[in-house]
Design a protein around this motif. Structure first.
Motif, PDB file in Angstrom:
ATOM      1  N   GLU A 100       0.830  -1.202   0.000  1.00 49.24           N
ATOM      2  CA  GLU A 100       0.000   0.000   0.000  1.00 49.24           C
ATOM      3  C   GLU A 100       0.866   1.253   0.000  1.00 49.24           C
ATOM      4  O   GLU A 100       1.993   1.252   0.519  1.00 49.24           O
ATOM      5  CB  GLU A 100      -0.913   0.041   1.229  1.00 49.24           C
ATOM      6  CG  GLU A 100      -1.842  -1.141   1.387  1.00 49.24           C
ATOM      7  CD  GLU A 100      -1.261  -2.233   2.275  1.00 49.24           C
ATOM      8  OE1 GLU A 100      -2.042  -3.014   2.850  1.00 49.24           O
ATOM      9  OE2 GLU A 100      -0.019  -2.300   2.402  1.00 49.24           O
ATOM     10  N   SER A 101       0.320   2.319  -0.553  1.00 52.76           N
ATOM     11  CA  SER A 101       0.980   3.626  -0.524  1.00 52.76           C
ATOM     12  C   SER A 101      -0.070   4.710  -0.634  1.00 52.76           C
ATOM     13  O   SER A 101      -1.238   4.429  -0.932  1.00 52.76           O
ATOM     14  CB  SER A 101       1.991   3.744  -1.671  1.00 52.76           C
ATOM     15  OG  SER A 101       1.336   3.650  -2.919  1.00 52.76           O
ATOM     16  N   THR A 151      -1.034   1.305   5.351  1.00 51.67           N
ATOM     17  CA  THR A 151      -0.564   2.675   5.205  1.00 51.67           C
ATOM     18  C   THR A 151      -1.391   3.572   6.122  1.00 51.67           C
ATOM     19  O   THR A 151      -2.613   3.418   6.213  1.00 51.67           O
ATOM     20  CB  THR A 151      -0.635   3.143   3.740  1.00 51.67           C
ATOM     21  OG1 THR A 151      -0.051   4.449   3.613  1.00 51.67           O
ATOM     22  CG2 THR A 151      -2.064   3.195   3.217  1.00 51.67           C
TER      23      THR A 151
END
Length: 131
Positions: free
Chosen positions: A6-7, A125
């Motif tokens: 994830e980002s 995240t």
């Protein structure tokens, strides 16, 4: 195996927007249901949104319906979560999930996964919404 990263998390003010991304590798991600879950401090992980392998079906938690949009690009092995009109109560760690069946499983922790069910998670995240 499916690996998920994830980002896109960060710190925003109430009313602003963020777009989370989840990059997948490994098994054919395009055949998996993709979901987003979130976990706020001191609370259990909860379902946020899901999208079928083709993108033809979606589902949302009542708390985010109308504000969040899930989408995917199978050519890039990616799934996204567009979050608009963010509220302080949206503050949480957001997790990407891949599950090989539609509809998705909504509970966490998972209850007795069957041998034919495959369930993968990213590391999460952080999203923080200030008032």
């Amino acid at each position: 195996q499916v690996q998920l990263v994830e980002s896109g998390g960060g710190l925003v003010q109430a009313g602003e927007s963020l777009r989370l991304s989840c990059a997948a590798s490994g098994r054919t991600f395009s055949l998996f249901t993709a979901s987003w879950f979130r976990q706020a401090p001191g609370k259990n992980r909860e379902f946020v949104a899901a999208i079928s392998w083709s993108g033809g079906s979606t589902d949302y938690a009542a708390s985010v319906k109308g504000r969040f949009t899930i989408s995917r690009d199978n050519t890039k092995n990616a799934v996204y979560l567009q979050m608009n009109s963010l509220k302080p109560e949206d503050t949480a760690v957001y997790y990407c999930n891949a599950f090989n069946i539609w509809p998705p499983r909504y509970e966490f922790p998972r209850e007795r996964l069957q041998d034919y069910e495959y369930d993968y998670w990213g590391q999460g995240t952080q999203v923080t919404v200030s008032s």
